[in-house]
Scaffold this motif. Structure first.
Motif, PDB file in Angstrom:
ATOM      1  N   THR A  36       0.819  -1.214   0.000  1.00  0.00           N
ATOM      2  CA  THR A  36       0.000   0.000   0.000  1.00  0.00           C
ATOM      3  C   THR A  36       0.853   1.264   0.000  1.00  0.00           C
ATOM      4  N   ASP A  37       1.945   1.271   0.751  1.00  0.00           N
ATOM      5  CA  ASP A  37       2.812   2.447   0.804  1.00  0.00           C
ATOM      6  C   ASP A  37       3.467   2.733  -0.543  1.00  0.00           C
ATOM      7  N   GLU A  38       3.877   1.693  -1.247  1.00  0.00           N
ATOM      8  CA  GLU A  38       4.507   1.874  -2.554  1.00  0.00           C
ATOM      9  C   GLU A  38       3.501   2.427  -3.570  1.00  0.00           C
ATOM     10  N   VAL A  39       2.289   1.912  -3.535  1.00  0.00           N
ATOM     11  CA  VAL A  39       1.250   2.410  -4.435  1.00  0.00           C
ATOM     12  C   VAL A  39       0.932   3.867  -4.114  1.00  0.00           C
ATOM     13  N   ALA A  40       0.820   4.192  -2.842  1.00  0.00           N
ATOM     14  CA  ALA A  40       0.524   5.573  -2.439  1.00  0.00           C
ATOM     15  C   ALA A  40       1.648   6.527  -2.850  1.00  0.00           C
ATOM     16  N   ALA A  41       2.896   6.097  -2.676  1.00  0.00           N
ATOM     17  CA  ALA A  41       4.030   6.928  -3.068  1.00  0.00           C
ATOM     18  C   ALA A  41       4.032   7.168  -4.574  1.00  0.00           C
ATOM     19  N   TYR A  42       3.725   6.144  -5.352  1.00  0.00           N
ATOM     20  CA  TYR A  42       3.679   6.309  -6.803  1.00  0.00           C
ATOM     21  C   TYR A  42       2.518   7.217  -7.208  1.00  0.00           C
ATOM     22  N   ALA A  43       1.396   7.078  -6.548  1.00  0.00           N
ATOM     23  CA  ALA A  43       0.244   7.941  -6.841  1.00  0.00           C
ATOM     24  C   ALA A  43       0.589   9.403  -6.581  1.00  0.00           C
ATOM     25  N   GLU A  44       1.276   9.680  -5.478  1.00  0.00           N
ATOM     26  CA  GLU A  44       1.689  11.045  -5.174  1.00  0.00           C
ATOM     27  C   GLU A  44       2.658  11.575  -6.224  1.00  0.00           C
ATOM     28  N   LEU A  45       3.578  10.741  -6.673  1.00  0.00           N
ATOM     29  CA  LEU A  45       4.524  11.137  -7.709  1.00  0.00           C
ATOM     30  C   LEU A  45       3.790  11.516  -8.998  1.00  0.00           C
ATOM     31  N   VAL A  46       2.835  10.693  -9.391  1.00  0.00           N
ATOM     32  CA  VAL A  46       2.068  10.977 -10.616  1.00  0.00           C
ATOM     33  C   VAL A  46       1.326  12.301 -10.479  1.00  0.00           C
ATOM     34  N   LEU A  47       0.675  12.509  -9.340  1.00  0.00           N
ATOM     35  CA  LEU A  47      -0.037  13.772  -9.138  1.00  0.00           C
ATOM     36  C   LEU A  47       0.911  14.963  -9.212  1.00  0.00           C
ATOM     37  N   ASP A  48       2.084  14.835  -8.606  1.00  0.00           N
ATOM     38  CA  ASP A  48       3.073  15.912  -8.660  1.00  0.00           C
ATOM     39  C   ASP A  48       3.550  16.160 -10.089  1.00  0.00           C
ATOM     40  N   LEU A  49       3.820  15.095 -10.828  1.00  0.00           N
ATOM     41  CA  LEU A  49       4.333  15.242 -12.190  1.00  0.00           C
ATOM     42  C   LEU A  49       3.347  15.911 -13.133  1.00  0.00           C
ATOM     43  N   VAL A  50       2.077  15.617 -12.969  1.00  0.00           N
ATOM     44  CA  VAL A  50       1.089  16.226 -13.859  1.00  0.00           C
ATOM     45  C   VAL A  50       0.504  17.512 -13.284  1.00  0.00           C
ATOM     46  N   GLY A  51       0.972  17.891 -12.100  1.00  0.00           N
ATOM     47  CA  GLY A  51       0.573  19.175 -11.530  1.00  0.00           C
ATOM     48  C   GLY A  51      -0.795  19.216 -10.917  1.00  0.00           C
ATOM     49  N   LEU A  52      -1.289  18.078 -10.465  1.00  0.00           N
ATOM     50  CA  LEU A  52      -2.593  18.033  -9.819  1.00  0.00           C
ATOM     51  C   LEU A  52      -2.423  18.040  -8.304  1.00  0.00           C
ATOM     52  N   PRO A  53      -3.356  18.660  -7.586  1.00  0.00           N
ATOM     53  CA  PRO A  53      -3.232  18.682  -6.124  1.00  0.00           C
ATOM     54  C   PRO A  53      -3.478  17.297  -5.529  1.00  0.00           C
TER      55      PRO A  53
END
Length: 59
Positions: A36-53
């Motif tokens: 779960t932590d790895e998935v959450a970390a990747y989700a945060e990275l994707v949001l940061d990369l595409v500029g979404l809050p």
């Protein structure tokens, strides 16, 4: 050119989708089951990369 015709929000959604699907394909190819932590970390990275809050609960 297709990108010139699409609104920015749709381009960001497309980019996020492609990032997530490519990571999922890599995990499947490697027979990796992320926790779960790895998935959450990747989700945060994707949001940061595409500029979404990030959702308020993950801050």
């Amino acid at each position: 050119m297709r990108s010139a015709e699409l609104p920015r929000a749709e381009l960001l959604a497309d980019a996020a989708f492609e990032l997530v699907m490519s990571r999922q394909a890599a995990w499947i190819a490697l027979d990796h089951q992320p926790d779960t932590d790895e998935v959450a970390a990747y989700a945060e990275l994707v949001l940061d990369l595409v500029g979404l809050p990030r959702p308020a609960a993950s801050r």
